[in-house]
Scaffold this motif. Structure first.
Motif, short mmCIF file in Angstrom:
data_model
loop_
_atom_site.label_atom_id
_atom_site.label_comp_id
_atom_site.label_asym_id
_atom_site.label_seq_id
_atom_site.Cartn_x
_atom_site.Cartn_y
_atom_site.Cartn_z
N LEU A 86 82.74 -27.96 -65.23
CA LEU A 86 83.07 -29.38 -65.14
C LEU A 86 82.13 -30.27 -65.94
O LEU A 86 82.52 -31.38 -66.31
N LYS A 87 80.95 -29.79 -66.22
CA LYS A 87 80.03 -30.58 -67.05
C LYS A 87 80.70 -30.94 -68.37
O LYS A 87 80.57 -32.06 -68.86
N ASP A 88 81.45 -30.00 -68.92
CA ASP A 88 82.13 -30.22 -70.20
C ASP A 88 83.47 -30.93 -70.03
O ASP A 88 83.91 -31.65 -70.93
N LYS A 89 84.12 -30.74 -68.88
CA LYS A 89 85.47 -31.28 -68.68
C LYS A 89 85.48 -32.71 -68.17
O LYS A 89 86.40 -33.48 -68.50
N LEU A 90 84.51 -33.08 -67.34
CA LEU A 90 84.53 -34.41 -66.71
C LEU A 90 84.63 -35.58 -67.69
O LEU A 90 85.39 -36.51 -67.43
N PRO A 91 83.90 -35.55 -68.80
CA PRO A 91 83.98 -36.70 -69.72
C PRO A 91 85.40 -36.97 -70.24
O PRO A 91 85.70 -38.09 -70.65
N ASN A 92 86.25 -35.95 -70.22
CA ASN A 92 87.60 -36.10 -70.76
C ASN A 92 88.65 -36.43 -69.70
O ASN A 92 89.82 -36.58 -70.02
N LEU A 93 88.22 -36.53 -68.44
CA LEU A 93 89.16 -36.82 -67.36
C LEU A 93 89.18 -38.31 -67.05
O LEU A 93 88.16 -39.00 -67.15
N SER A 94 90.34 -38.79 -66.64
CA SER A 94 90.45 -40.19 -66.21
C SER A 94 89.81 -40.31 -64.82
O SER A 94 89.57 -39.30 -64.14
N LEU A 95 89.56 -41.52 -64.40
CA LEU A 95 88.98 -41.74 -63.08
C LEU A 95 89.90 -41.19 -62.00
O LEU A 95 89.45 -40.54 -61.05
N GLU A 96 91.19 -41.40 -62.14
CA GLU A 96 92.16 -40.89 -61.17
C GLU A 96 92.10 -39.36 -61.11
O GLU A 96 92.16 -38.77 -60.03
N GLU A 97 92.00 -38.70 -62.25
CA GLU A 97 91.90 -37.24 -62.28
C GLU A 97 90.62 -36.76 -61.60
O GLU A 97 90.61 -35.73 -60.94
N LYS A 98 89.55 -37.52 -61.74
CA LYS A 98 88.29 -37.15 -61.07
C LYS A 98 88.43 -37.26 -59.56
O LYS A 98 87.97 -36.38 -58.83
N TYR A 99 89.08 -38.32 -59.08
CA TYR A 99 89.33 -38.44 -57.64
C TYR A 99 90.15 -37.26 -57.14
O TYR A 99 89.86 -36.67 -56.11
N GLU A 100 91.20 -36.94 -57.88
CA GLU A 100 92.09 -35.85 -57.48
C GLU A 100 91.34 -34.51 -57.47
O GLU A 100 91.53 -33.69 -56.57
N LEU A 101 90.49 -34.30 -58.44
CA LEU A 101 89.69 -33.07 -58.51
C LEU A 101 88.74 -32.99 -57.32
O LEU A 101 88.66 -31.95 -56.65
N LEU A 102 88.04 -34.07 -57.02
CA LEU A 102 87.12 -34.08 -55.89
C LEU A 102 87.85 -33.80 -54.58
O LEU A 102 87.30 -33.14 -53.69
N ALA A 103 89.07 -34.29 -54.44
CA ALA A 103 89.83 -34.12 -53.21
C ALA A 103 90.34 -32.70 -53.00
O ALA A 103 90.77 -32.36 -51.90
N THR A 104 90.25 -31.85 -54.03
CA THR A 104 90.77 -30.48 -53.91
C THR A 104 89.86 -29.58 -53.09
O THR A 104 90.32 -28.61 -52.49
N ASP A 105 88.55 -29.86 -53.09
CA ASP A 105 87.62 -28.97 -52.39
C ASP A 105 86.38 -29.76 -52.00
O ASP A 105 85.69 -30.32 -52.86
N GLY A 106 86.10 -29.81 -50.70
CA GLY A 106 84.95 -30.54 -50.20
C GLY A 106 83.63 -30.08 -50.79
O GLY A 106 82.68 -30.86 -50.88
N LYS A 107 83.57 -28.83 -51.23
CA LYS A 107 82.31 -28.33 -51.79
C LYS A 107 82.04 -28.88 -53.19
O LYS A 107 80.95 -28.72 -53.71
N LEU A 108 83.02 -29.53 -53.78
CA LEU A 108 82.81 -30.19 -55.08
C LEU A 108 82.12 -31.54 -54.90
O LEU A 108 81.58 -32.09 -55.85
N VAL A 109 82.14 -32.06 -53.67
CA VAL A 109 81.63 -33.39 -53.40
C VAL A 109 80.15 -33.34 -53.04
O VAL A 109 79.72 -32.50 -52.24
N LYS A 110 79.39 -34.22 -53.64
CA LYS A 110 77.95 -34.34 -53.34
C LYS A 110 77.78 -34.67 -51.87
O LYS A 110 78.51 -35.48 -51.31
#
Length: 116
Positions: free
Chosen positions: A68-92
């Motif tokens: 994700l270090k490489d992928k995050l800069p290319n994602l929209s804010l909405e895509e980042k929210y959706e990604l975070l919502a897929t797995d609680g362990k992705l969330v700080k």
């Protein structure tokens, strides 16, 4: 107050201990069993004023496995929210919700420690 954490996380356990020692009433929400929704993440992000990257558990296994270090800069804010919502362990974590204030990661620990 709501403490959102992961029971195996030492930082979450430390935050929980500080709150208990201070006699602060809180509800514990296990982030790995109850993933935050896109709507919750949006609200927390807006209230916190933090960069959305601060909500990613950048030291986690899933973050590294998905590169994700490489992928995050290319994602929209909405895509980042959706990604975070897929797995609680992705969330700080931990996240402390105190009315209209949000504390994430070390800020949550510091807030909890200051209450003791």
């Amino acid at each position: 107050m709501i403490l959102i954490g992961y029971k195996k996380c030492s930082t979450c356990r430390k935050t929980e201990k500080f709150l208990e020692e201070a006699g602060v009433e809180f509800v514990y929400r296990e982030i790995d069993k109850d993933n935050p929704s896109v709507e919750e993440l949006k609200k927390w992000h807006e209230i916190s004023g933090l960069d959305i990257k601060k909500f990613f558990n950048t030291s986690g296994i899933i973050y590294r496995e998905k590169k994700l270090k490489d992928k995050l800069p290319n994602l929209s804010l909405e895509e980042k929210y959706e990604l975070l919502a897929t797995d609680g362990k992705l969330v700080k974590r931990p996240i402390l919700l105190d009315g209209e204030k949000i504390y994430v990661g070390k800020d949550a620990v510091n807030f909890a420690e200051e209450t003791t």
